[in-house]
Design a protein around this motif. Sequence first.
Motif, PDB file in Angstrom:
ATOM      1  N   THR A  32       6.659  -1.375   0.129  1.00 41.39           N
ATOM      2  CA  THR A  32       6.560  -2.029  -1.176  1.00 41.39           C
ATOM      3  C   THR A  32       7.861  -1.978  -1.970  1.00 41.39           C
ATOM      4  O   THR A  32       8.289  -2.975  -2.532  1.00 41.39           O
ATOM      5  CB  THR A  32       5.428  -1.398  -2.001  1.00 41.39           C
ATOM      6  OG1 THR A  32       5.637   0.022  -2.068  1.00 41.39           O
ATOM      7  CG2 THR A  32       4.072  -1.684  -1.383  1.00 41.39           C
ATOM      8  N   SER A  53      -7.529   1.823  -0.395  1.00 37.23           N
ATOM      9  CA  SER A  53      -6.405   1.495  -1.283  1.00 37.23           C
ATOM     10  C   SER A  53      -5.618   2.715  -1.718  1.00 37.23           C
ATOM     11  O   SER A  53      -4.469   2.597  -2.126  1.00 37.23           O
ATOM     12  CB  SER A  53      -6.903   0.745  -2.514  1.00 37.23           C
ATOM     13  OG  SER A  53      -7.824   1.545  -3.229  1.00 37.23           O
ATOM     14  N   GLU A  65       1.955  -1.427   3.811  1.00 31.56           N
ATOM     15  CA  GLU A  65       3.194  -2.188   3.912  1.00 31.56           C
ATOM     16  C   GLU A  65       4.262  -1.605   2.985  1.00 31.56           C
ATOM     17  O   GLU A  65       3.956  -0.995   1.973  1.00 31.56           O
ATOM     18  CB  GLU A  65       2.952  -3.656   3.576  1.00 31.56           C
ATOM     19  CG  GLU A  65       2.432  -3.913   2.178  1.00 31.56           C
ATOM     20  CD  GLU A  65       2.230  -5.382   1.880  1.00 31.56           C
ATOM     21  OE1 GLU A  65       3.230  -6.131   1.878  1.00 31.56           O
ATOM     22  OE2 GLU A  65       1.079  -5.777   1.639  1.00 31.56           O
ATOM     23  N   SER A  97       7.931  -6.234  -1.147  1.00 31.39           N
ATOM     24  CA  SER A  97       6.675  -6.930  -0.863  1.00 31.39           C
ATOM     25  C   SER A  97       6.266  -7.766  -2.061  1.00 31.39           C
ATOM     26  O   SER A  97       6.382  -7.329  -3.200  1.00 31.39           O
ATOM     27  CB  SER A  97       5.585  -5.900  -0.537  1.00 31.39           C
ATOM     28  OG  SER A  97       4.316  -6.499  -0.547  1.00 31.39           O
ATOM     29  N   ASP A  98       5.766  -8.953  -1.807  1.00 33.07           N
ATOM     30  CA  ASP A  98       5.251  -9.802  -2.876  1.00 33.07           C
ATOM     31  C   ASP A  98       3.963  -9.236  -3.465  1.00 33.07           C
ATOM     32  O   ASP A  98       3.570  -9.579  -4.570  1.00 33.07           O
ATOM     33  CB  ASP A  98       4.981 -11.216  -2.352  1.00 33.07           C
ATOM     34  CG  ASP A  98       6.269 -11.945  -1.982  1.00 33.07           C
ATOM     35  OD1 ASP A  98       7.321 -11.589  -2.541  1.00 33.07           O
ATOM     36  OD2 ASP A  98       6.215 -12.853  -1.123  1.00 33.07           O
ATOM     37  N   SER A  99       3.305  -8.340  -2.729  1.00 33.31           N
ATOM     38  CA  SER A  99       2.035  -7.775  -3.187  1.00 33.31           C
ATOM     39  C   SER A  99       2.195  -6.944  -4.449  1.00 33.31           C
ATOM     40  O   SER A  99       1.253  -6.808  -5.230  1.00 33.31           O
ATOM     41  CB  SER A  99       1.424  -6.905  -2.089  1.00 33.31           C
ATOM     42  OG  SER A  99       1.228  -7.649  -0.908  1.00 33.31           O
ATOM     43  N   VAL A 100       3.366  -6.361  -4.665  1.00 36.04           N
ATOM     44  CA  VAL A 100       3.559  -5.499  -5.843  1.00 36.04           C
ATOM     45  C   VAL A 100       4.249  -6.218  -6.996  1.00 36.04           C
ATOM     46  O   VAL A 100       4.415  -5.651  -8.064  1.00 36.04           O
ATOM     47  CB  VAL A 100       4.366  -4.228  -5.477  1.00 36.04           C
ATOM     48  CG1 VAL A 100       3.600  -3.362  -4.501  1.00 36.04           C
ATOM     49  CG2 VAL A 100       5.744  -4.568  -4.954  1.00 36.04           C
ATOM     50  N   THR A 102      -0.918   0.246  -0.024  1.00 39.53           N
ATOM     51  CA  THR A 102      -1.986  -0.412   0.726  1.00 39.53           C
ATOM     52  C   THR A 102      -2.434  -1.683   0.033  1.00 39.53           C
ATOM     53  O   THR A 102      -2.905  -1.647  -1.102  1.00 39.53           O
ATOM     54  CB  THR A 102      -3.189   0.536   0.877  1.00 39.53           C
ATOM     55  OG1 THR A 102      -2.730   1.751   1.443  1.00 39.53           O
ATOM     56  CG2 THR A 102      -4.235  -0.069   1.781  1.00 39.53           C
ATOM     57  N   PHE A 103      -2.251  -2.795   0.721  1.00 38.95           N
ATOM     58  CA  PHE A 103      -2.766  -4.099   0.302  1.00 38.95           C
ATOM     59  C   PHE A 103      -3.393  -4.713   1.550  1.00 38.95           C
ATOM     60  O   PHE A 103      -2.781  -5.524   2.220  1.00 38.95           O
ATOM     61  CB  PHE A 103      -1.657  -4.982  -0.266  1.00 38.95           C
ATOM     62  CG  PHE A 103      -1.036  -4.421  -1.504  1.00 38.95           C
ATOM     63  CD1 PHE A 103      -1.564  -4.703  -2.744  1.00 38.95           C
ATOM     64  CD2 PHE A 103       0.068  -3.579  -1.416  1.00 38.95           C
ATOM     65  CE1 PHE A 103      -0.990  -4.174  -3.891  1.00 38.95           C
ATOM     66  CE2 PHE A 103       0.650  -3.046  -2.559  1.00 38.95           C
ATOM     67  CZ  PHE A 103       0.111  -3.346  -3.798  1.00 38.95           C
ATOM     68  N   SER A 104      -4.577  -4.248   1.895  1.00 38.93           N
ATOM     69  CA  SER A 104      -5.317  -4.530   3.133  1.00 38.93           C
ATOM     70  C   SER A 104      -4.667  -3.853   4.345  1.00 38.93           C
ATOM     71  O   SER A 104      -5.347  -3.406   5.244  1.00 38.93           O
ATOM     72  CB  SER A 104      -5.503  -6.028   3.375  1.00 38.93           C
ATOM     73  OG  SER A 104      -4.282  -6.653   3.733  1.00 38.93           O
ATOM     74  N   TRP A 150       5.511   2.959   0.675  1.00 37.17           N
ATOM     75  CA  TRP A 150       4.563   2.040   1.277  1.00 37.17           C
ATOM     76  C   TRP A 150       3.264   2.129   0.498  1.00 37.17           C
ATOM     77  O   TRP A 150       2.838   3.214   0.096  1.00 37.17           O
ATOM     78  CB  TRP A 150       4.281   2.420   2.726  1.00 37.17           C
ATOM     79  CG  TRP A 150       5.384   2.160   3.693  1.00 37.17           C
ATOM     80  CD1 TRP A 150       5.514   1.079   4.526  1.00 37.17           C
ATOM     81  CD2 TRP A 150       6.515   2.998   3.968  1.00 37.17           C
ATOM     82  NE1 TRP A 150       6.655   1.210   5.285  1.00 37.17           N
ATOM     83  CE2 TRP A 150       7.286   2.378   4.973  1.00 37.17           C
ATOM     84  CE3 TRP A 150       6.946   4.217   3.459  1.00 37.17           C
ATOM     85  CZ2 TRP A 150       8.447   2.929   5.472  1.00 37.17           C
ATOM     86  CZ3 TRP A 150       8.109   4.778   3.941  1.00 37.17           C
ATOM     87  CH2 TRP A 150       8.857   4.129   4.943  1.00 37.17           C
TER      88      TRP A 150
END
Length: 201
Positions: free
Chosen positions: A82, A41, A80, A115-118, A75-77, A73
């Motif tokens: 962000t 991560s 990507e 990114s939806d991850s953030v 790390t979410f697995s 960018w």
Amino acid sequence: FYRTKFYRHKSIVSVKLKHFTIGVQDEFEDNDKQLNDSLLSESYRFFDYKAFIESAKESINTWRVYAGQRIDWGTFSVLEKTTVAANLGAEYQYLKNRTHRFNARLNYRELRLESDSVAAFIKPENSLLGRLEYTLNAGRGSINWNVFYEIGSGLDQLREYYYQEVNTGLGVYEWIDLNDNGIKELNEFFVSQNPTLANYI
């Protein structure tokens, strides 16, 4: 099996014309850390670039106007993209008079999520920052006076902190019950000076 890959570069290219200089500059950093072929991560990457036009180096009073972008960018697995932040700004320094000097800086920033991850951690925002600074140097240096004014707009994210108990020695913080009420309050957690007492993260 632990593996790390680190790469970084900075560059600037400029052309000096009669009364000013134009150029571009960039900075890139890639820091990949893997454990057993899984991306950790703390891996990240960013690319920051801008174009600028500025006063000639021999100018007494200096100015600069720039526009650029920073791409991050996380790390979410997987690594990507962000966020993308666009910047537009200007700077000016009045240095001709040794007694009175003046600096001004203005910067506009627009942050966009990629990114939806953030989305749970940060929100898109537009912000404006400015600073005016005046310096007085009189009496052959016996009187020095400096004053500045800053402005800013935008929203600062609300942050909440939680302290989770872990096995003794595996944490960073320790709880000290300052008011002896037995309740773990947020202002009672401190970075532990003794690793054997560090049992909160």
